[in-house]
Write a protein that holds these residues in place. Sequence first.
Motif, short mmCIF file in Angstrom:
data_model
loop_
_atom_site.label_atom_id
_atom_site.label_comp_id
_atom_site.label_asym_id
_atom_site.label_seq_id
_atom_site.Cartn_x
_atom_site.Cartn_y
_atom_site.Cartn_z
N LEU A 146 47.32 42.59 50.00
CA LEU A 146 46.70 41.67 49.02
C LEU A 146 47.63 40.48 48.81
N ASN A 147 47.44 39.43 49.60
CA ASN A 147 48.31 38.26 49.49
C ASN A 147 47.74 37.30 48.45
N CYS A 148 48.29 37.38 47.20
CA CYS A 148 47.77 36.58 46.09
C CYS A 148 47.99 35.08 46.34
N LEU A 149 49.10 34.81 47.03
CA LEU A 149 49.47 33.41 47.18
C LEU A 149 48.51 32.65 48.10
N GLY A 150 47.67 33.43 48.72
CA GLY A 150 46.64 32.77 49.56
C GLY A 150 45.65 32.02 48.70
N CYS A 151 45.45 32.42 47.49
CA CYS A 151 44.48 31.80 46.59
C CYS A 151 45.16 31.04 45.45
N HIS A 152 46.22 31.69 44.90
CA HIS A 152 46.89 31.13 43.72
C HIS A 152 48.00 30.20 44.15
N LYS A 153 48.00 29.02 43.49
CA LYS A 153 49.06 28.06 43.83
C LYS A 153 50.20 28.24 42.83
N VAL A 154 50.91 29.33 42.99
CA VAL A 154 52.04 29.66 42.10
C VAL A 154 53.18 30.20 42.97
N ALA A 155 54.33 30.28 42.33
CA ALA A 155 55.50 30.79 43.07
C ALA A 155 55.42 32.33 43.14
N GLU A 156 56.12 32.84 44.10
CA GLU A 156 56.23 34.31 44.27
C GLU A 156 56.77 34.93 42.99
N GLY A 157 56.15 36.01 42.49
CA GLY A 157 56.69 36.73 41.32
C GLY A 157 56.17 36.23 39.99
N VAL A 158 55.32 35.21 39.97
CA VAL A 158 54.78 34.73 38.68
C VAL A 158 53.73 35.72 38.20
N VAL A 159 53.71 35.93 36.88
CA VAL A 159 52.71 36.85 36.31
C VAL A 159 51.39 36.10 36.21
N LEU A 160 50.38 36.56 36.95
CA LEU A 160 49.08 35.87 36.97
C LEU A 160 48.22 36.29 35.78
N GLY A 161 48.47 37.46 35.32
CA GLY A 161 47.71 37.97 34.17
C GLY A 161 48.14 39.40 33.87
N VAL A 162 47.54 39.96 32.84
CA VAL A 162 47.85 41.37 32.55
C VAL A 162 46.54 42.13 32.40
N VAL A 163 46.58 43.37 32.83
CA VAL A 163 45.42 44.25 32.62
C VAL A 163 45.70 45.01 31.31
N ASP A 164 44.82 44.82 30.36
CA ASP A 164 44.97 45.48 29.04
C ASP A 164 43.94 46.61 28.97
N ILE A 165 44.43 47.86 29.01
CA ILE A 165 43.50 48.99 29.12
C ILE A 165 43.80 50.03 28.03
N GLU A 166 42.77 50.54 27.42
CA GLU A 166 42.97 51.56 26.37
C GLU A 166 42.23 52.81 26.79
N LEU A 167 42.99 53.94 26.89
CA LEU A 167 42.39 55.18 27.36
C LEU A 167 42.27 56.19 26.21
N ASP A 168 41.14 56.86 26.19
CA ASP A 168 40.95 57.94 25.20
C ASP A 168 41.59 59.22 25.76
N VAL A 169 42.63 59.73 25.09
CA VAL A 169 43.33 60.91 25.63
C VAL A 169 43.05 62.17 24.79
N THR A 170 41.92 62.15 24.08
CA THR A 170 41.58 63.31 23.24
C THR A 170 41.54 64.60 24.07
N GLU A 171 40.89 64.52 25.23
CA GLU A 171 40.77 65.73 26.07
C GLU A 171 42.13 66.25 26.49
N ASP A 172 43.02 65.31 26.91
CA ASP A 172 44.37 65.72 27.34
C ASP A 172 45.13 66.36 26.19
N ARG A 173 45.01 65.68 25.00
CA ARG A 173 45.73 66.21 23.83
C ARG A 173 45.21 67.62 23.49
N ASN A 174 43.88 67.77 23.47
CA ASN A 174 43.30 69.07 23.13
C ASN A 174 43.70 70.14 24.16
#
Length: 473
Positions: A146-174
């Motif tokens: 997945l070569n991001c720099l093929g599309c994004h005009k940014v330097a190597e290692g720049v943070v393009l975004g963040v994935v913000d995810i919230e998981l329900d762990v009720t089952e694991d806890r139980n």
Amino acid sequence: MKKPSIETITVKYLVNFLLVLAVILLIVTAFNFRALSKSSTENQAMAYAELVRAGLTAHMKAGVMDKRDYYMDEIKQLRQIKKLRVIRSDEVIKQFGAGRDDEQGADAFTKQVFESRQPLFDSQEWRFQPVIRAIIPYIASSKGSLNCLGCHKVAEGVVLGVVDIELDVTEDRNHSLYVLVGMIMLSLLFMVLIALNTMRTIHTHVRVPLETLIDHTREAYQKHIPVSLDQFKTEEFVNVANEINLFNADIIAHQDLLKDKNRELAALNSEIEHTLRETVYTMGVIEEQRSKETHNHTKRVTLYSQLLAEKMGLPKDDVDLVTAASPLHDIGKLGIPDEVLLKPGRFTDEEHQVMQNHTRIGFTMLNHSSRDLLKMAGLIALQHHEKWDGSGYPQGLEGEEIHIFGRIVALADVFDALYSERIYKEAWHIDKVVSWINEQRGMHFDPALVDIFLENIDAFVAINDSYPSDLST
Ligand SMILES: [Fe+2]
Ligand SMILES: [Fe+2]
């Protein structure tokens, strides 16, 4: 207060120890389990974030970014995902615009990830429905497929975004809680089994052999037999039984020795007692000889006194005492001068008084003694001429003021004087004696003793016949 048994103490300490051990193990296990569970959930969140990143990259490369909503909505349907959004960096916004509404608006957590370029996890596990929020950076890279720099005009290692995810762990806890409760139950069951097994072991190998040992020790001591060693299965009890046998043998040997010593002492005591009585009797006979008293008078008075005491129902010790003491009733005559004591014919009044004084002399001779026998002989010597109605001598005592031994010997002495032959008189006929003594009932003699005498005349006569007064000797 009853003391606790070995079983109680052992099980108590064992259960306390197992409880502490179980609590420590459960705490350690619970923390490890929590850490494992947290790590697993974080990995899951990372995997979802990778999936989102790969999907979005694929959309971009395929030039269908306008179709990404459909993809994102499908991802959101996955199990456990409560919230999911991608927040664009300023660089991306500059190149491609602000994008959807939810792709903007970084909060404190997301800003921190933009700056640190490290994933951040926020766990809220104590809520009724526990959740874990994972914020994972989307870093531009030319490496890999997945070569991001093929599309994004940014330097190597720049943070393009963040994935913000919230998981329900009720089952694991139980699930974790179920496992923990299961472990607690299993631990408790294990503790109960250990405690029961320990109690059984102590009962079989301590309590039962101990009770057997106590019973057999008692029996061994009573019957003078050794405790059998074969019935014990453990070395310790065999050793204890062995020691008991040695100890028991020692005690039995000492007991036998003590019994022998006691028998010797009893024989010695009897010999001393017998010698004392013989001596006392011999003193009476010596007095009898000096007084020229009728032969066997001392012997007969002794036997009459014994007979009266027995028939009166006196305790055996008292019967023995009056029997042993009565031979000395006239011992005071040893203190009477020969010219009075041996005077043939009648006494003058003065001589009579000297003669009567043999009662006090006898008392004085014997009363200093601390021995019951001699002290009682002194009392008999003093009182054997007293009369029931108070007309006797030396003190003029009456009724029960006169000791019962004095009253007994008085009757025995007078009966013998009347019924046996003396130098100065013939023996009275028994009918005359009985008649005279009966007349003296309540006067000279104790009425109760006269009654006993009257009921036992034959026995009195038999004694007289066995020990006759032989004036020729
Ligand atoms: Fe006398
Ligand atoms: Fe006498």
